[in-house]
Design a protein around this motif. Structure first.
Motif, PDB file in Angstrom:
ATOM      1  N   LYS A   6      51.755  41.958  47.944  1.00 16.59           N
ATOM      2  CA  LYS A   6      52.511  42.837  47.067  1.00 16.59           C
ATOM      3  C   LYS A   6      53.238  43.906  47.877  1.00 16.59           C
ATOM      4  N   GLN A   7      54.324  44.390  47.315  1.00 18.78           N
ATOM      5  CA  GLN A   7      55.037  45.535  47.873  1.00 18.78           C
ATOM      6  C   GLN A   7      54.720  46.734  46.986  1.00 18.78           C
ATOM      7  N   GLU A   8      54.009  47.720  47.528  1.00 12.13           N
ATOM      8  CA  GLU A   8      53.537  48.847  46.724  1.00 12.13           C
ATOM      9  C   GLU A   8      53.339  50.056  47.619  1.00 12.13           C
ATOM     10  N   THR A   9      53.112  51.204  47.005  1.00 13.74           N
ATOM     11  CA  THR A   9      52.951  52.447  47.758  1.00 13.74           C
ATOM     12  C   THR A   9      51.653  53.142  47.370  1.00 13.74           C
ATOM     13  N   PHE A  10      51.122  53.909  48.318  1.00 17.78           N
ATOM     14  CA  PHE A  10      49.884  54.671  48.132  1.00 17.78           C
ATOM     15  C   PHE A  10      50.149  56.174  48.245  1.00 17.78           C
ATOM     16  N   ARG A  11      51.363  56.572  48.011  1.00 11.85           N
ATOM     17  CA  ARG A  11      51.776  57.968  48.085  1.00 11.85           C
ATOM     18  C   ARG A  11      53.044  58.133  47.254  1.00 11.85           C
ATOM     19  N   ASP A  12      53.430  59.360  47.025  1.00 12.84           N
ATOM     20  CA  ASP A  12      54.670  59.670  46.302  1.00 12.84           C
ATOM     21  C   ASP A  12      54.687  59.036  44.907  1.00 12.84           C
ATOM     22  N   ASP A  13      55.331  57.866  44.728  1.00  7.88           N
ATOM     23  CA  ASP A  13      55.446  57.306  43.382  1.00  7.88           C
ATOM     24  C   ASP A  13      54.238  56.446  42.986  1.00  7.88           C
ATOM     25  N   PHE A  14      53.314  56.170  43.924  1.00  2.00           N
ATOM     26  CA  PHE A  14      52.054  55.476  43.626  1.00  2.00           C
ATOM     27  C   PHE A  14      52.271  54.219  42.775  1.00  2.00           C
ATOM     28  N   THR A  15      52.859  53.213  43.371  1.00  2.00           N
ATOM     29  CA  THR A  15      53.081  51.974  42.632  1.00  2.00           C
ATOM     30  C   THR A  15      51.938  50.971  42.814  1.00  2.00           C
ATOM     31  N   PHE A  16      50.882  51.343  43.516  1.00  3.13           N
ATOM     32  CA  PHE A  16      49.731  50.459  43.715  1.00  3.13           C
ATOM     33  C   PHE A  16      49.124  50.031  42.381  1.00  3.13           C
ATOM     34  N   SER A  17      48.753  48.748  42.315  1.00  2.00           N
ATOM     35  CA  SER A  17      47.983  48.241  41.183  1.00  2.00           C
ATOM     36  C   SER A  17      47.276  46.977  41.634  1.00  2.00           C
ATOM     37  N   ASN A  18      46.311  46.513  40.852  1.00  2.00           N
ATOM     38  CA  ASN A  18      45.570  45.294  41.140  1.00  2.00           C
ATOM     39  C   ASN A  18      45.996  44.185  40.184  1.00  2.00           C
ATOM     40  N   SER A  19      46.222  43.010  40.718  1.00  2.00           N
ATOM     41  CA  SER A  19      46.458  41.850  39.869  1.00  2.00           C
ATOM     42  C   SER A  19      45.158  41.489  39.157  1.00  2.00           C
ATOM     43  N   PRO A  20      45.208  40.680  38.104  1.00  2.00           N
ATOM     44  CA  PRO A  20      43.964  40.250  37.453  1.00  2.00           C
ATOM     45  C   PRO A  20      42.977  39.609  38.423  1.00  2.00           C
ATOM     46  N   GLU A  21      43.487  38.842  39.367  1.00  2.00           N
ATOM     47  CA  GLU A  21      42.593  38.232  40.360  1.00  2.00           C
ATOM     48  C   GLU A  21      41.945  39.292  41.238  1.00  2.00           C
ATOM     49  N   ALA A  22      42.720  40.293  41.645  1.00  2.00           N
ATOM     50  CA  ALA A  22      42.166  41.359  42.479  1.00  2.00           C
ATOM     51  C   ALA A  22      41.128  42.179  41.709  1.00  2.00           C
ATOM     52  N   ILE A  23      41.315  42.350  40.416  1.00  2.00           N
ATOM     53  CA  ILE A  23      40.325  43.074  39.616  1.00  2.00           C
ATOM     54  C   ILE A  23      39.000  42.319  39.633  1.00  2.00           C
ATOM     55  N   ARG A  24      39.030  41.031  39.405  1.00  2.00           N
ATOM     56  CA  ARG A  24      37.789  40.264  39.325  1.00  2.00           C
ATOM     57  C   ARG A  24      37.066  40.178  40.664  1.00  2.00           C
ATOM     58  N   ARG A  25      37.783  40.297  41.768  1.00  2.00           N
ATOM     59  CA  ARG A  25      37.134  40.233  43.078  1.00  2.00           C
ATOM     60  C   ARG A  25      36.807  41.633  43.617  1.00  2.00           C
ATOM     61  N   PHE A  26      37.037  42.660  42.828  1.00  2.00           N
ATOM     62  CA  PHE A  26      36.756  44.023  43.275  1.00  2.00           C
ATOM     63  C   PHE A  26      35.257  44.170  43.580  1.00  2.00           C
ATOM     64  N   PRO A  27      34.890  44.820  44.687  1.00  2.39           N
ATOM     65  CA  PRO A  27      33.467  44.966  45.047  1.00  2.39           C
ATOM     66  C   PRO A  27      32.788  46.089  44.261  1.00  2.39           C
ATOM     67  N   PHE A  28      32.511  45.824  43.005  1.00  2.24           N
ATOM     68  CA  PHE A  28      31.860  46.824  42.150  1.00  2.24           C
ATOM     69  C   PHE A  28      30.489  47.172  42.747  1.00  2.24           C
ATOM     70  N   PRO A  29      30.174  48.466  42.920  1.00  2.00           N
ATOM     71  CA  PRO A  29      29.029  48.837  43.757  1.00  2.00           C
ATOM     72  C   PRO A  29      27.707  49.080  43.043  1.00  2.00           C
ATOM     73  N   PHE A  30      27.659  48.911  41.721  1.00  2.00           N
ATOM     74  CA  PHE A  30      26.446  49.275  40.981  1.00  2.00           C
ATOM     75  C   PHE A  30      25.789  48.037  40.380  1.00  2.00           C
ATOM     76  N   ASP A  31      24.547  47.803  40.753  1.00  2.00           N
ATOM     77  CA  ASP A  31      23.835  46.642  40.205  1.00  2.00           C
ATOM     78  C   ASP A  31      22.907  47.026  39.066  1.00  2.00           C
ATOM     79  N   LYS A  32      22.884  48.327  38.728  1.00  2.00           N
ATOM     80  CA  LYS A  32      22.128  48.793  37.569  1.00  2.00           C
ATOM     81  C   LYS A  32      22.810  50.026  37.007  1.00  2.00           C
TER      82      LYS A  32
END
Length: 348
Positions: A6-32
């Motif tokens: 993806k072409q995105e930014t992490f500053r100024d206009d902050f166009t970063f986002s996660n695709s549906p696939e990236a959401i499902r592979r996110f390393p969620f850190p809480f097991d309880k």
């Protein structure tokens, strides 16, 4: 495996986002449904396919944009990359580790060929084609650690082992959560962890240090760490606090779902073969609340974790000012149902 970058930014206009696939592979850190400090170290073994644990070094859709942001950080502040002179062998160890892993696991994007000390590296996403002599700094455009970490997601600290301790003597640190390489370089393990509340009273860092001093080559380990951030800003360093500190005052009940992000670090440690140093990789992942609650289990669980978090930890993680708005938002996505154990999404 071909990745669509993806072409995105992490500053100024902050166009970063996660695709549906990236959401499902996110390393969620809480097991309880609660959180407390723990060593929580496990072997860095291959994990589920299409998860961030599948390969030792994870490359994803944000790769090209993250490397562009790293270049901007280094242009503004070259001290984000530093190495003490005795760490040059560890730098070459790190270059070998990263290039081998990237070329083996993402051959569509990276190629490494070797003929003795004559190496040839191709990085297709960044348009790099470099022949060099392994061990000869003069054959690379930058020293080996800087060269390879300008091409790999995540921060990297090189830890020298001596005097029964680990010393942060080199690093490429541009995506840190409010700590400074320039301040910590040359410190030992206990010194750079000194600001962390509660954990010292529990003896966590003493146990972790003892474990890491005995880390064996070929048996890397990993853990997850987490914090929260406002706006998808990778560089939340003390040096740039004037740019991001005020973001915490901008959260409202109306924008919390878009502005507040869970920030998770996949931290891994390897014993390096020639130098006997340890490389500590810190790969940051971010997900906004609007994205996170699309996984119902995660929305319920994060609500309960933040609601019941000890005040000392909320202060340390910098979320006190906007915690109430975030908890209220997540409460709307918590129906009170029990959550199943484990990190991964339920098939809902």
């Amino acid at each position: 495996m071909t990745i669509q970058f993806k072409q995105e930014t992490f500053r100024d206009d902050f166009t970063f986002s996660n695709s549906p696939e990236a959401i499902r592979r996110f390393p969620f850190p809480f097991d309880k449904d609660e959180y407390m400090y723990a060593v929580n170290i496990e072997q860095h073994m291959p994990g589920p396919v299409k998860s961030p644990f599948e390969f030792p070094i994870d490359i994803d859709e944000h790769y090209v944009s993250e490397m562009r942001d790293r270049a901007l950080v280094l242009k503004e502040d070259p001290l984000r990359c530093q190495s003490l002179p005795h760490m040059i062998t560890a730098e070459w160890d790190l270059l070998e580790l990263l290039m081998e892993s990237m070329a083996k696991n993402y051959p569509e994007h990276f190629t490494l060929t070797r003929d003795g000390d004559r190496w040839h590296w191709i990085n297709r996403p960044l348009g790099i084609d470099q022949a060099f002599t392994f061990g000869d700094v003069s054959t690379l455009p930058q020293p080996p650690m800087e060269y390879v970490t300008r091409q790999c997601q995540g921060d990297f600290a090189l830890l020298d082992q001596r005097l029964d301790n680990l010393w942060m003597d080199a690093g490429m640190i541009t995506t840190q959560a409010d700590w400074s390489l320039d301040f910590d370089i040359g410190m030992n393990f206990m010194e750079w962890h000194a600001p962390v509340p509660l954990a010292h009273d529990m003896g966590i860092f003493e146990r972790a240090l003892k474990f890491l001093l005995n880390l064996q080559q070929g048996r890397p380990v990993r853990r997850l760490n987490w914090t929260m951030t406002v706006n998808p800003r990778l560089d939340t360093s003390p040096e740039n606090y004037h740019k991001w500190g005020a973001d915490r005052t901008t959260v409202t009940p109306e924008n919390v779902g878009d502005k507040v992000h869970l920030r998770v670090e996949l931290q891994a440690l390897w014993r390096l073969p020639r130098s006997n140093a340890i490389v500590f990789s810190i790969r940051a992942y971010m997900i906004k609340m609007n994205e996170l609650v699309t996984i119902p289990k995660w929305g319920r669980r994060l609500h309960r974790v933040l609601r019941d978090l000890k005040p000392e930890l909320a202060d340390y993680k910098g979320l006190t000012r906007y915690r109430a708005d975030t908890v209220a938002y997540l409460a709307k996505h918590d129906d009170g149902a029990p959550t199943s154990p484990g990190f991964f999404p339920d098939p809902e």
